[in-house]
Write an enzyme that holds these catalytic residues in place. Structure first.
Site, PDB file in Angstrom:
ATOM      1  N   ARG A 144      43.830  41.110  50.041  1.00  0.00           N
ATOM      2  CA  ARG A 144      45.277  41.115  49.851  1.00  0.00           C
ATOM      3  C   ARG A 144      45.937  41.860  51.009  1.00  0.00           C
ATOM      4  O   ARG A 144      45.799  43.075  51.131  1.00  0.00           O
ATOM      5  CB  ARG A 144      45.660  41.769  48.517  1.00  0.00           C
ATOM      6  CG  ARG A 144      47.176  41.811  48.310  1.00  0.00           C
ATOM      7  CD  ARG A 144      47.585  42.014  46.861  1.00  0.00           C
ATOM      8  NE  ARG A 144      47.282  43.333  46.332  1.00  0.00           N
ATOM      9  CZ  ARG A 144      47.718  43.788  45.157  1.00  0.00           C
ATOM     10  NH1 ARG A 144      48.486  43.019  44.389  1.00  0.00           N
ATOM     11  NH2 ARG A 144      47.386  44.987  44.730  1.00  0.00           N
ATOM     12  N   ASP A 424      48.134  52.341  40.827  1.00  0.00           N
ATOM     13  CA  ASP A 424      48.466  52.024  42.204  1.00  0.00           C
ATOM     14  C   ASP A 424      49.969  52.116  42.378  1.00  0.00           C
ATOM     15  O   ASP A 424      50.674  52.643  41.512  1.00  0.00           O
ATOM     16  CB  ASP A 424      47.891  50.665  42.621  1.00  0.00           C
ATOM     17  CG  ASP A 424      48.553  49.481  41.920  1.00  0.00           C
ATOM     18  OD1 ASP A 424      49.567  49.666  41.211  1.00  0.00           O
ATOM     19  OD2 ASP A 424      48.053  48.347  42.078  1.00  0.00           O
TER      20      ASP A 424
END
Length: 514
Positions: A144, A424
């Site tokens: 990603r 996160d």
């Protein structure tokens, strides 16, 4: 990694596509301005023919046919080895929300992936001497890159920073396309935080140019797009269509989706969220989004990936650990029953539980045959305000978690265990936007008090003391807690809502490195 040919490739991508990225970011601001002034997101009339036509996405490689459990995490050496060995079908190496984008993290992360693909990666813990190496059978690797909004200030092209997305994508593809083909796999990516099919179109043009420049066949690159913004939920067909030669599925990025819903509907007093812990996947606006994603993907022959289980094993509290496992089991059971083709976990210790649920509920490699024709696409259903209460406890939790996460991020750590969850950047984004929303709309707590700036300042002072007690004086003094507190309060209480917390936080990282 930073060879002249690799940098020339990134330079070429930047010169060709940076102007369009800038235009699309300006378009985002213009669209948000309309929403802020009362417009509502909806399905596009100009692309109705795309939604009504019969078409399918392109071929899907063999090693992406079964993605029942995927693990995600940052790109440090030990994490990469453990994730590839975890028993998951896929490991998503994350340069975005799970990585603090220090130059050291970005460069070493790319180098670690180069070694992992060539199976030369190893790690020895300097404290214990324990050695880590790859097993024979490992997960399929996906990467990603960063989103449209973050630059890479350590790589200048014509005196301006390269887009972080092009740096991450370009470096990985340039160094690894040939080695991945030799290994029987390919360059596979997760694309984050897109807000429209026009952004998908740009990515598709990047892929076409990159494949031509490196002389690899069109369609070699395969991607999954995270539907983690509210505007993108209304353009899922269009995103699949724009990327149809390269895309294999969509993913429910649900924590960022909640953040985006707050941000998009920031001026709507009817869409003031309750405590973050009460906004579960059973909330009508979230359930409508996940079911529409499944229906849309399966109609087009693409995979519909479920969301993240952020729980981590709790070794010192068996009762709490059992409750955490029960939550993960229930979440994954809901996903497999609704028709998802796979799901996410954040910790290797959760892989087998998720595998067991999907093995029992999905005997085949996927569920693309389940068309979910019972689901009706409704703009109103995607915009139903969530119900629940707002509490001082919830406000305190947002403050405490937001500051602790941001402190770790400023210290170079992007995936952070906080209160038995692997957090996160999406967690910090929800925390600070929720405080901002409660302040803007003078939200009432369950005890009748109105959330005010004075209340937030008082609670921040109290929770800051609690954070110091929890982490210990030594850890607190050598950390970045004062800076994290200042930055968190600034974005949570600003007059205008900041688009991304990570933009000012990134500037702080760069300034420190200077």
């Amino acid at each position: 990694m930073l060879t002249a040919p690799a940098l020339a490739f990134v330079e070429d991508l930047t010169r060709r596509f940076r102007p369009r990225i800038d235009e699309l970011l300006a378009r985002r601001r213009a669209v948000q301005h309309r929403y802020t002034n009362g417009d509502r997101p909806g399905f596009l009339t100009e692309t109705a023919s795309v939604r009504s036509a019969d078409w399918k996405v392109g071929s899907i490689p063999a090693d992406l046919q079964d993605r029942r459990v995927e693990i995600t995490g940052p790109v440090d050496r030990k994490m990469i080895i453990n994730a590839l060995n975890s028993g998951a079908s896929v490991f998503m190496a994350d340069f975005e929300d799970a990585t603090s984008p220090t130059w050291s993290n970005i460069v070493s992360g790319q180098a670690n992936l180069i070694d992992a693909i060539r199976r030369t990666i190893a790690y020895e813990n300097p404290a214990t001497g324990k050695r880590y190496a790859l097993n024979q059978d490992i997960a399929t690797l996906m990467v990603r890159p960063r989103g449209f909004h973050l630059p890479e200030r350590h790589c200048l092209v014509d005196g301006e920073p390269a887009p972080g997305m092009l740096f991450d994508f370009g470096m990985f593809l340039f160094h690894n396309a040939e080695a991945l083909a030799k290994a029987g796999t390919g360059p596979y990516f997760y694309l984050p935080k897109m807000q429209s099919h026009l952004e998908a179109r740009l990515w598709n043009d990047v892929f076409l140019h990159a494949q031509s420049a490196l002389k690899i066949p069109v369609g070699t690159i395969k991607v999954t797009v995270l539907i983690e913004t509210l505007p993108a939920a209304f353009e899922m067909d269009e995103i699949l269509f724009e990327l149809k030669d390269h895309i294999v599925g969509l993913n429910c990025g649900r924590w960022d989706y909640i953040f985006s819903a707050i941000k998009t509907l920031r001026s709507d007093p009817s869409f003031v969220l309750p405590d973050r812990g009460q906004v579960t996947m059973e909330a009508p606006f979230l359930r409508s989004y996940t079911q529409l994603l499944i229906k849309t993907c399966h109609r087009r022959g693409a995979f519909a990936m479920g969301g993240m289980a952020a729980q981590i094993p709790i070794k010192d509290d068996p009762d709490a650990n059992e409750r955490a496992m029960e939550k993960v089991h229930a979440d994954k059971l809901r996903e497999v029953r609704e028709g998802h083709d796979g799901t996410w976990v954040a910790h290797p210790g959760m892989v087998q539980l998720a595998v067991q649920v999907f093995d029992e509920g999905m005997p085949g490699p996927n569920q693309v045959h389940r068309l979910r024709e019972d689901v009706v696409a409704s703009a109103a259903a995607l915009l139903v305000p969530p119900s629940g209460t707002r509490t001082e406890t919830g406000l305190r939790h947002n403050i405490r978690v937001g500051i602790q996460y941001l402190e770790a991020w400023l210290g170079g750590q992007g995936a952070v265990p906080i209160y038995n969850l692997m957090e996160d950047a999406a967690t910090a984004e929800i925390s600070r936007t929720q405080i901002w929303q409660w302040l803007k709309h003078r939200a009432a707590l369950d005890d009748g008090r109105t959330v005010t700036r004075a209340m937030v300042d008082e609670l921040v002072a109290q929770e800051f003391v609690r954070v110091r007690e929890e982490v210990g004086a030594k850890r607190f003094e050598r950390g970045h807690f004062d800076q994290a507190r200042s930055l968190f309060v600034a974005v949570a209480t600003s007059d205008e809502l900041q688009e991304f917390l990570t933009i000012p936080a990134y500037e702080a990282l760069v300034n420190r490195s200077r």
